[in-house]
Motif scaffolding. Structure first.
Motif, PDB file in Angstrom:
ATOM      1  N   ILE A 289       0.842  -1.258  -0.040  1.00 17.24           N
ATOM      2  CA  ILE A 289      -0.088  -0.028   0.097  1.00 17.24           C
ATOM      3  C   ILE A 289       0.912   1.132  -0.212  1.00 17.24           C
ATOM      4  O   ILE A 289       0.551   2.199  -0.684  1.00 17.24           O
ATOM      5  CB  ILE A 289      -0.955   0.004   1.233  1.00 17.24           C
ATOM      6  N   LEU A 290       1.823   1.204   0.814  1.00 18.06           N
ATOM      7  CA  LEU A 290       2.758   2.437   0.872  1.00 18.06           C
ATOM      8  C   LEU A 290       3.592   2.624  -0.437  1.00 18.06           C
ATOM      9  O   LEU A 290       3.755   3.627  -1.060  1.00 18.06           O
ATOM     10  CB  LEU A 290       3.773   2.271   1.916  1.00 18.06           C
ATOM     11  N   ALA A 291       4.081   1.517  -0.991  1.00 20.89           N
ATOM     12  CA  ALA A 291       4.673   1.571  -2.622  1.00 20.89           C
ATOM     13  C   ALA A 291       3.557   2.110  -3.349  1.00 20.89           C
ATOM     14  O   ALA A 291       4.076   2.935  -4.408  1.00 20.89           O
ATOM     15  CB  ALA A 291       4.963   0.145  -2.820  1.00 20.89           C
ATOM     16  N   GLN A 292       2.398   1.677  -3.586  1.00 21.22           N
ATOM     17  CA  GLN A 292       1.487   2.046  -4.265  1.00 21.22           C
ATOM     18  C   GLN A 292       1.214   3.668  -4.180  1.00 21.22           C
ATOM     19  O   GLN A 292       1.118   4.535  -5.262  1.00 21.22           O
ATOM     20  CB  GLN A 292       0.038   1.377  -4.228  1.00 21.22           C
ATOM     21  N   GLN A 293       1.166   4.256  -2.972  1.00 23.17           N
ATOM     22  CA  GLN A 293       1.000   5.613  -2.796  1.00 23.17           C
ATOM     23  C   GLN A 293       2.263   6.462  -3.453  1.00 23.17           C
ATOM     24  O   GLN A 293       1.998   7.453  -3.586  1.00 23.17           O
ATOM     25  CB  GLN A 293       0.648   5.777  -1.321  1.00 23.17           C
ATOM     26  N   ALA A 299       6.556  -2.840  -7.499  1.00 20.16           N
ATOM     27  CA  ALA A 299       6.765  -3.293  -6.257  1.00 20.16           C
ATOM     28  C   ALA A 299       5.413  -3.526  -5.608  1.00 20.16           C
ATOM     29  O   ALA A 299       5.253  -4.550  -4.970  1.00 20.16           O
ATOM     30  CB  ALA A 299       7.425  -2.189  -5.501  1.00 20.16           C
ATOM     31  N   THR A 300       4.257  -2.798  -5.996  1.00 17.68           N
ATOM     32  CA  THR A 300       3.078  -2.851  -5.490  1.00 17.68           C
ATOM     33  C   THR A 300       2.400  -4.404  -6.057  1.00 17.68           C
ATOM     34  O   THR A 300       1.910  -5.077  -5.239  1.00 17.68           O
ATOM     35  CB  THR A 300       2.074  -1.999  -5.858  1.00 17.68           C
ATOM     36  N   ALA A 301       2.608  -4.409  -7.082  1.00 24.12           N
ATOM     37  CA  ALA A 301       2.234  -5.692  -7.722  1.00 24.12           C
ATOM     38  C   ALA A 301       2.668  -6.977  -7.249  1.00 24.12           C
ATOM     39  O   ALA A 301       2.106  -7.890  -6.981  1.00 24.12           O
ATOM     40  CB  ALA A 301       2.012  -5.627  -9.368  1.00 24.12           C
ATOM     41  N   GLU A 302       3.949  -6.748  -7.405  1.00 27.16           N
ATOM     42  CA  GLU A 302       4.980  -7.947  -6.787  1.00 27.16           C
ATOM     43  C   GLU A 302       4.478  -8.474  -5.351  1.00 27.16           C
ATOM     44  O   GLU A 302       4.309  -9.530  -4.873  1.00 27.16           O
ATOM     45  CB  GLU A 302       6.513  -7.546  -6.743  1.00 27.16           C
ATOM     46  N   MET A 303       4.305  -7.609  -4.478  1.00 25.46           N
ATOM     47  CA  MET A 303       4.059  -7.722  -3.126  1.00 25.46           C
ATOM     48  C   MET A 303       2.658  -8.189  -2.825  1.00 25.46           C
ATOM     49  O   MET A 303       2.452  -8.821  -2.135  1.00 25.46           O
ATOM     50  CB  MET A 303       4.522  -6.493  -2.137  1.00 25.46           C
ATOM     51  N   THR A 304       1.655  -7.571  -3.531  1.00 29.60           N
ATOM     52  CA  THR A 304       0.391  -7.863  -3.423  1.00 29.60           C
ATOM     53  C   THR A 304       0.234  -9.553  -4.019  1.00 29.60           C
ATOM     54  O   THR A 304      -0.324 -10.146  -3.354  1.00 29.60           O
ATOM     55  CB  THR A 304      -0.666  -6.856  -4.200  1.00 29.60           C
ATOM     56  N   THR A 305       0.966  -9.687  -5.187  1.00 29.09           N
ATOM     57  CA  THR A 305       0.838 -11.103  -5.511  1.00 29.09           C
ATOM     58  C   THR A 305       1.316 -11.963  -4.472  1.00 29.09           C
ATOM     59  O   THR A 305       0.853 -13.215  -4.412  1.00 29.09           O
ATOM     60  CB  THR A 305       1.758 -11.291  -6.751  1.00 29.09           C
ATOM     61  N   ARG A 306       2.511 -11.730  -4.086  1.00 25.22           N
ATOM     62  CA  ARG A 306       2.898 -12.647  -2.792  1.00 25.22           C
ATOM     63  C   ARG A 306       1.967 -12.760  -1.557  1.00 25.22           C
ATOM     64  O   ARG A 306       1.699 -13.856  -1.329  1.00 25.22           O
ATOM     65  CB  ARG A 306       4.214 -11.900  -2.212  1.00 25.22           C
ATOM     66  N   ASN A 326      -6.476  -4.648  -4.446  1.00 28.35           N
ATOM     67  CA  ASN A 326      -5.196  -3.771  -4.615  1.00 28.35           C
ATOM     68  C   ASN A 326      -4.607  -3.876  -6.076  1.00 28.35           C
ATOM     69  O   ASN A 326      -4.157  -3.203  -6.472  1.00 28.35           O
ATOM     70  CB  ASN A 326      -4.466  -4.147  -3.494  1.00 28.35           C
ATOM     71  N   LEU A 327      -4.845  -5.402  -6.520  1.00 34.65           N
ATOM     72  CA  LEU A 327      -4.484  -5.495  -7.779  1.00 34.65           C
ATOM     73  C   LEU A 327      -5.315  -4.714  -8.837  1.00 34.65           C
ATOM     74  O   LEU A 327      -4.758  -4.317  -9.946  1.00 34.65           O
ATOM     75  CB  LEU A 327      -4.467  -6.849  -8.244  1.00 34.65           C
ATOM     76  N   GLY A 328      -6.557  -4.636  -8.491  1.00 34.66           N
ATOM     77  CA  GLY A 328      -7.581  -3.609  -9.309  1.00 34.66           C
ATOM     78  C   GLY A 328      -6.692  -2.497  -9.477  1.00 34.66           C
ATOM     79  O   GLY A 328      -6.994  -1.725 -10.585  1.00 34.66           O
ATOM     80  N   GLY A 333      -3.966   2.197 -12.466  1.00 35.91           N
ATOM     81  CA  GLY A 333      -2.485   2.877 -12.791  1.00 35.91           C
ATOM     82  C   GLY A 333      -2.012   2.415 -14.014  1.00 35.91           C
ATOM     83  O   GLY A 333      -0.904   3.108 -14.522  1.00 35.91           O
ATOM     84  N   GLU A 334      -1.726   1.057 -14.430  1.00 35.44           N
ATOM     85  CA  GLU A 334      -1.410   0.738 -15.644  1.00 35.44           C
ATOM     86  C   GLU A 334      -2.025   0.990 -16.947  1.00 35.44           C
ATOM     87  O   GLU A 334      -1.925   0.585 -18.119  1.00 35.44           O
ATOM     88  CB  GLU A 334      -1.121  -0.551 -15.549  1.00 35.44           C
TER      89      GLU A 334
END
Length: 537
Positions: A289-293, A299-306, A326-328, A333-334
């Motif tokens: 969440i902090l990386a996404q902000q 990094a957000t996608a990688e950690m959320t997938t984990r 969160n992946l949504g 963003g993409e």
């Protein structure tokens, strides 16, 4: 103090900044008649006086060093004050010739328990509450009062209650003495335990109706939280530090400490490679969440997938739903709006399958709210209003002020699109009224978006530029890059305001807004928006 009836106590407060700097300059000229401070020296002297807590003796001893050091050099050596603050006039009593001697003389007047408490309370950074002092140090209100009577401890009444703190000069003396005892590590462990428990207790409250009060409590103890984390990851207890990090991410987010929070989350993950699934999931959530902000979608996608993999292994449907949400956001963003909508709808579906678990089902307000933003982006105003209204109703039942504000802003943007400006103004005013007690730079930054669009649509372009300038300043303060949604809806407004004002006037207005007080700016802008001005267009 004598503690007699009829006794009046007049505490001797530290000097204010002007008096402190005047005293320093006077004593420096006594020590060196040729002392003539230039602007850099004057700035250093102000910082020296603040670092010395405005204590007259400390300032006089510091000023005496200008015989051999410039103020800037002296400031650079003040990380440890006591070895430097020596060499007072020889005609004074010995206890006044060095700051250490003065403190030792004062401490010698204490009894054994009071001396122990003085040293133990030094474990706190930035002061503490009575509850913390009792829990960590085993002290009593009577013994704290004795330290206050000896001017070794200060009592301050704050919005969250009483706090007790030492001047940093006194704390330096006390912490040196504490580190010479065999109690220092025990005290630091107890300190970290206390603040971890506080963070864990506070975490659920940061989504509830008392959110503002709990945020202020964490603000008061921010330095203690940092000290606890440093101890945990500096060899103390990495797992305890991870629990602390997992409970603090929302505080860091709301207060705009995004970079700091992300650093702690990454440090916690690195220090806990074999964390339990629940703890690992909390750390991954915080980091993602902090990386996404911060705008780091990879990094957000990688950690959320984990985190999603952990949730599926554990059969944790609530975590699965949260990860899909969160992946949504990453997909938005993409610029992959179709994928975003699919993931968010799947999140809603998983939350909705919770059966009798009402607390689980209630979390559906978050993906519903994000679907409202998606609908707004693609121009589906009816769908946006439906999703926002559903999310708002659930958020109200939970007392989730942050989500209520977010959905109020969606509804305000819908009203602006429909040129229903009166209703839009009321909605932005409602959002600001809810946001004001939270004092969140992150939320204020978000509030700037509909406010700027609204006032620009009413053709007050200079005021719109002020709001855009404040938004840029807040974004820079919290370390948030241009984000996906707000830039999408703001881009046309920003271009139009720039065109209408001209480049030079536009840049000047941005600078004025950046310097403005955020509350005064919102209040004046919304008053302007209420006026039946200006043709729209």
């Amino acid at each position: 103090m004598l503690h007699l009836s009829g006794e009046h106590v007049y505490p001797v407060e530290p000097l204010d900044e002007n008096s402190a700097t005047a005293l320093f300059s006077e004593r420096a000229q006594d020590a060196d008649p040729h002392f003539r401070p230039d602007p850099a020296d004057k700035a250093a002297i102000r910082q020296i006086c603040r670092r010395l807590d405005g204590l007259p003796l400390a300032i006089e001893l510091g000023a005496s060093r200008t015989r051999t050091l410039t103020p800037t050099e002296l400031l650079g050596r003040l990380d440890r004050r006591l070895p430097l603050l020596t060499g007072g006039p020889r005609d004074l009593p010995a206890r006044q010739q060095t700051l250490r001697a003065t403190l030792e003389w004062t401490v010698d007047l204490l009894d054994r328990e009071q001396t122990r408490d003085l040293l133990h309370i030094a474990v706190f950074t930035g002061g503490c509450t009575l509850e913390a002092a009792e829990a960590v140090c085993g002290t009593t209100i009577e013994r704290l009062s004795a330290l206050i009577d000896h001017s070794l401890l200060q009592h301050n009444a704050t919005a969250t209650g009483s706090r007790y703190a030492m001047l940093e000069t006194i704390r330096e003396y006390a912490i040196e003495a504490l580190e010479r005892t065999d109690r220092v590590e025990t005290l630091r462990r107890m300190h970290a335990d206390f603040f971890c428990d506080l963070a864990v207790r506070t975490e659920p409250e940061l989504e509830g109706p008392a959110q503002a009060n709990w945020l202020r409590s964490l603000d008061d103890d921010h330095d203690n939280l940092r000290a606890a984390l440093e101890w945990c990851f500096g060899g103390g207890d990495a797992e305890l530090g991870a629990r602390l990090v997992g409970s603090l991410w929302r505080f860091w987010y709301l207060r705009g400490h995004l970079a700091e929070g992300l650093r702690w989350a990454e440090r916690a993950l690195a220090a806990n490679p074999k964390a339990s699934p629940s703890l690992e999931s909390k750390l991954l959530r915080a980091a993602a969440i902090l990386a996404q902000q911060r705008g780091d979608l990879r990094a957000t996608a990688e950690m959320t997938t984990r985190r999603l993999a952990v949730a599926r292994t554990q059969g944790d449907a609530q975590e699965v739903a949260a990860c899909l949400n969160n992946l949504g956001l990453v997909a938005i963003g993409e610029d992959d709006i179709r994928r975003a909508e699919r993931l968010l709808r799947k999140s809603v579906s998983v939350f909705g399958e919770a059966g009798e678990d009402a607390s689980f089902r209630a979390r559906i307000d978050v993906p519903l709210g994000n679907l409202s933003w998606v609908a707004l982006i693609v121009g589906d105003l009816m769908g946006a209003e439906t999703f926002a209204s559903e999310s708002m109703a659930i958020a109200r039942s939970r007392g989730d002020v942050e989500q209520i504000i977010a959905m109020t802003l969606v509804l305000s943007l819908i009203r602006i699109q429909a040129e229903q400006f009166g209703e839009a103004v009321e909605l932005v005013e409602d959002a600001f009224r809810l946001a004001d007690p939270l004092d969140s730079k992150t939320i204020f930054c978000t509030l700037c978006t509909p406010t700027a669009i609204l006032i620009a649509r009413k053709r007050n372009f200079e005021r719109a530029a002020h709001v855009l300038g404040k938004r840029l300043a807040l974004r820079d303060e919290i370390g948030r890059p241009r984000d996906w949604f707000h830039y999408r809806v703001l881009e046309d407004t920003e271009k139009r305001v720039r065109r209408e004002l001209g480049e030079e006037t536009f840049l000047e207005a941005l600078a004025v807004g950046a310097r403005a007080d955020v509350r005064e700016l919102f209040e004046s802008t919304l008053k302007d928006a209420e006026r039946p001005s200006f043709a729209t267009g």
